[in-house]
Design an enzyme around this catalytic site. Structure first.
Site, PDB file in Angstrom:
ATOM      1  N   CYS A 168      35.118  30.110  23.880  1.00 59.35           N
ATOM      2  CA  CYS A 168      35.939  29.820  22.697  1.00 59.35           C
ATOM      3  C   CYS A 168      37.326  30.440  22.759  1.00 59.35           C
ATOM      4  O   CYS A 168      38.130  30.242  21.848  1.00 59.35           O
ATOM      5  CB  CYS A 168      35.202  30.289  21.443  1.00 59.35           C
ATOM      6  SG  CYS A 168      33.546  29.586  21.341  1.00 59.35           S
ATOM      7  N   HIS A 308      40.094  34.387  14.437  1.00 59.55           N
ATOM      8  CA  HIS A 308      39.020  33.610  15.059  1.00 59.55           C
ATOM      9  C   HIS A 308      38.049  33.179  13.959  1.00 59.55           C
ATOM     10  O   HIS A 308      37.587  32.051  13.967  1.00 59.55           O
ATOM     11  CB  HIS A 308      38.328  34.449  16.126  1.00 59.55           C
ATOM     12  CG  HIS A 308      37.371  33.697  16.979  1.00 59.55           C
ATOM     13  ND1 HIS A 308      37.733  32.575  17.697  1.00 59.55           N
ATOM     14  CD2 HIS A 308      36.053  33.900  17.246  1.00 59.55           C
ATOM     15  CE1 HIS A 308      36.689  32.113  18.360  1.00 59.55           C
ATOM     16  NE2 HIS A 308      35.649  32.908  18.100  1.00 59.55           N
ATOM     17  N   GLU A 319      36.209  41.482  14.010  1.00 58.81           N
ATOM     18  CA  GLU A 319      37.608  41.051  14.050  1.00 58.81           C
ATOM     19  C   GLU A 319      38.438  41.765  12.989  1.00 58.81           C
ATOM     20  O   GLU A 319      39.600  42.116  13.237  1.00 58.81           O
ATOM     21  CB  GLU A 319      37.716  39.540  13.885  1.00 58.81           C
ATOM     22  CG  GLU A 319      39.142  39.054  14.098  1.00 58.81           C
ATOM     23  CD  GLU A 319      39.292  37.548  14.130  1.00 58.81           C
ATOM     24  OE1 GLU A 319      40.391  37.069  14.489  1.00 58.81           O
ATOM     25  OE2 GLU A 319      38.333  36.837  13.784  1.00 58.81           O
ATOM     26  N   LYS A 341      38.967  27.628  10.677  1.00 56.52           N
ATOM     27  CA  LYS A 341      37.606  27.119  10.884  1.00 56.52           C
ATOM     28  C   LYS A 341      36.856  26.899   9.577  1.00 56.52           C
ATOM     29  O   LYS A 341      35.882  26.136   9.547  1.00 56.52           O
ATOM     30  CB  LYS A 341      36.812  28.079  11.758  1.00 56.52           C
ATOM     31  CG  LYS A 341      37.267  28.153  13.202  1.00 56.52           C
ATOM     32  CD  LYS A 341      36.395  29.112  13.998  1.00 56.52           C
ATOM     33  CE  LYS A 341      36.869  29.250  15.432  1.00 56.52           C
ATOM     34  NZ  LYS A 341      38.116  30.037  15.541  1.00 56.52           N
ATOM     35  N   HIS A 346      34.052  25.062  13.948  1.00 59.63           N
ATOM     36  CA  HIS A 346      34.344  25.755  15.206  1.00 59.63           C
ATOM     37  C   HIS A 346      34.300  24.760  16.357  1.00 59.63           C
ATOM     38  O   HIS A 346      33.233  24.280  16.739  1.00 59.63           O
ATOM     39  CB  HIS A 346      33.335  26.881  15.425  1.00 59.63           C
ATOM     40  CG  HIS A 346      33.706  27.816  16.525  1.00 59.63           C
ATOM     41  ND1 HIS A 346      34.777  27.599  17.373  1.00 59.63           N
ATOM     42  CD2 HIS A 346      33.138  28.990  16.945  1.00 59.63           C
ATOM     43  CE1 HIS A 346      34.857  28.584  18.242  1.00 59.63           C
ATOM     44  NE2 HIS A 346      33.875  29.440  18.004  1.00 59.63           N
ATOM     45  N   PHE A 405      32.273  33.767  23.971  1.00 61.79           N
ATOM     46  CA  PHE A 405      31.064  34.260  24.621  1.00 61.79           C
ATOM     47  C   PHE A 405      31.445  34.774  26.009  1.00 61.79           C
ATOM     48  O   PHE A 405      32.271  34.184  26.707  1.00 61.79           O
ATOM     49  CB  PHE A 405      30.032  33.141  24.766  1.00 61.79           C
ATOM     50  CG  PHE A 405      29.248  32.833  23.513  1.00 61.79           C
ATOM     51  CD1 PHE A 405      29.536  33.431  22.304  1.00 61.79           C
ATOM     52  CD2 PHE A 405      28.200  31.917  23.560  1.00 61.79           C
ATOM     53  CE1 PHE A 405      28.801  33.138  21.156  1.00 61.79           C
ATOM     54  CE2 PHE A 405      27.455  31.612  22.423  1.00 61.79           C
ATOM     55  CZ  PHE A 405      27.768  32.223  21.219  1.00 61.79           C
TER      56      PHE A 405
END
Length: 418
Positions: A168, A308, A319, A341, A346, A405
């Site tokens: 991502c 994010h 975050e 998002k 996402h 990830f």
């Protein structure tokens, strides 16, 4: 010799809330969600999926690629990239093989998973009908670098060209790499961003097995709720976000409309866990700090962060901590952050591209879109997340974060030139 400046001259998007910039922006600023029960590709009830909803993009329209026969063979992730690139290049005033030196124009695009739909359809073909039914286009249509390759072929761009795969964080790495190619005098124009189309039963089931997705099937619109105490996972979506990066003097010389400047890039690795971020946000914070150093500014000059913000229990807290560590807690509490998002979903490897587009649009319109579905803000996510309603706001310098990830962290700094 002074450092070469890099500006943005075109934007393109494919998303669950619109495939053109005006529709996308109007829905963003009005807090319109694109999340709904799956219907475009499969029946989630028939497939027995735990999560039955996501962010499906509207069908693509218009004449955006010259080879119509080839379009029918493309995996959706390549199709999305071509469409978003066409719109970005059109806005930039760049036509195929006109007005630029071919060896000085390149394409670097990201995707987390690439042509998985092509892989699945051809796997079904060999199982059901034998090897002869596997498409001769199977391999080129499922590899991630083909989106950048096909854009280069269409426009005659013979400079740097490759794909980026960091889950991502892929799009943000793409943007940062494009920035560096221009700064290093290896190109004058770079097409950057990312695309993704992974809405199929296998991928949904895989994320469900990992307990990563929201299961709020009774209320999909309110399922993606970054920074809300009742968040229960992210919401899958598809789409693309593409930007035209250009060396400042090159853009000026051809009379391009300059939208904003890209001036910083930082990236790190958590080296911690295959899916979970470091809970203290330390390496996310370092990516932000490195991006700020790359921009040659001070942390207190940042007054907005596009997060994010995935709506996962651990990720949103990590975050928040990263932003505080990078900017200083006192300053972090004076600025505004939000999550694109919350409306779009996402889009995995395309997320950073779409969020870069959103960041530039907010700069141009002096307005921040809301983070929707914040009904009970998590006290551990205690920054100003622009809850539920857009606000007038002048961005000076912005950070856009993407985390992937594998522990990938990538941050971009944008400068408002208005």
């Amino acid at each position: 010799m002074s450092e070469r400046r890099v500006v943005i001259t075109g934007l393109g998007v494919v998303s669950s809330i619109g495939n053109d910039i005006n529709t996308f922006w109007n829905n963003l600023v009005n807090g319109v969600s694109g999340i709904k029960t799956f219907s475009k590709y499969f029946d989630p009830e028939k497939e027995g999926l735990t999560t039955k909803f996501g962010g499906e993009a509207p069908e693509l329209e218009g004449d955006y690629y010259s080879d119509k026969k080839m379009l029918r063979r493309l995996d959706p992730f390549i199709n999305f990239a071509l469409y978003a690139a066409y719109n970005a290049l059109t806005q930039a005033g760049i036509k195929p093989r006109e007005g630029f030196e071919s060896s000085r124009a390149g394409v670097v695009l990201g995707s987390g998973i690439g042509g998985i739909n092509t892989l699945l359809s051809n796997h079904n073909a060999i199982l059901n009908d034998g090897p002869s039914r596997v498409s001769p286009f199977f391999v080129p249509m499922q590899i991630i670098n083909m989106s950048s390759g096909m854009i280069a072929m269409e426009y005659g761009m013979q400079g740097p060209n490759y794909g980026v795969v960091t889950a991502c964080a892929s799009s943000n790495h793409s943007i940062g790499i494009g920035l560096n190619h221009i700064r290093n005098n290896e190109a004058d124009i770079m097409i950057v961003g990312g695309s993704e189309s992974t809405l199929n039963p296998l991928t949904v089931a895989g994320f469900n097995s990992a307990r990563a997705l929201s299961t709020r099937n009774d209320d999909p619109v309110r399922a993606c709720r970054p920074f809300d105490k009742d968040r229960d996972g992210f919401v899958m979506a598809e789409g693309a976000g593409v930007l035209v990066l250009e060396e400042y003097e090159h853009a000026k010389k051809r009379g391009a409309n300059i939208l904003a400047e890209v001036c910083g890039f930082g990236f790190t690795a958590d080296a911690n866990h295959i899916t979970a971020p470091l809970e203290d946000g330390a390496m996310g914070a370092r990516a932000i700090k490195l991006a700020i150093e790359s921009a040659k500014i001070k942390p207190e000059q940042i007054n907005y962060v596009n997060t994010h913000g995935t709506s996962t229990p651990v990720g949103d807290v990590a975050e928040t901590k990263a932003i505080k560590l990078a900017l200083g807690e006192a300053h972090a509490k004076t600025i505004k952050i939000n999550s694109t998002k919350s409306m779009v979903g996402h889009t995995l490897g395309a997320a950073g591209g779409i969020e870069a587009v959103a960041t530039v649009l907010q700069m141009l319109n002096s307005k921040l879109h809301p983070t929707i579905n914040v009904e009970n803000q998590d006290p551990d996510c205690d920054l100003d997340v622009v809850p539920n309603k857009a606000v007038d706001y002048n961005i000076g310098y912005a950070v856009s974060n993407s985390l992937g990830f594998g522990g990938h962290n990538a941050s971009i700094v944008f400068k408002n030139l208005k």
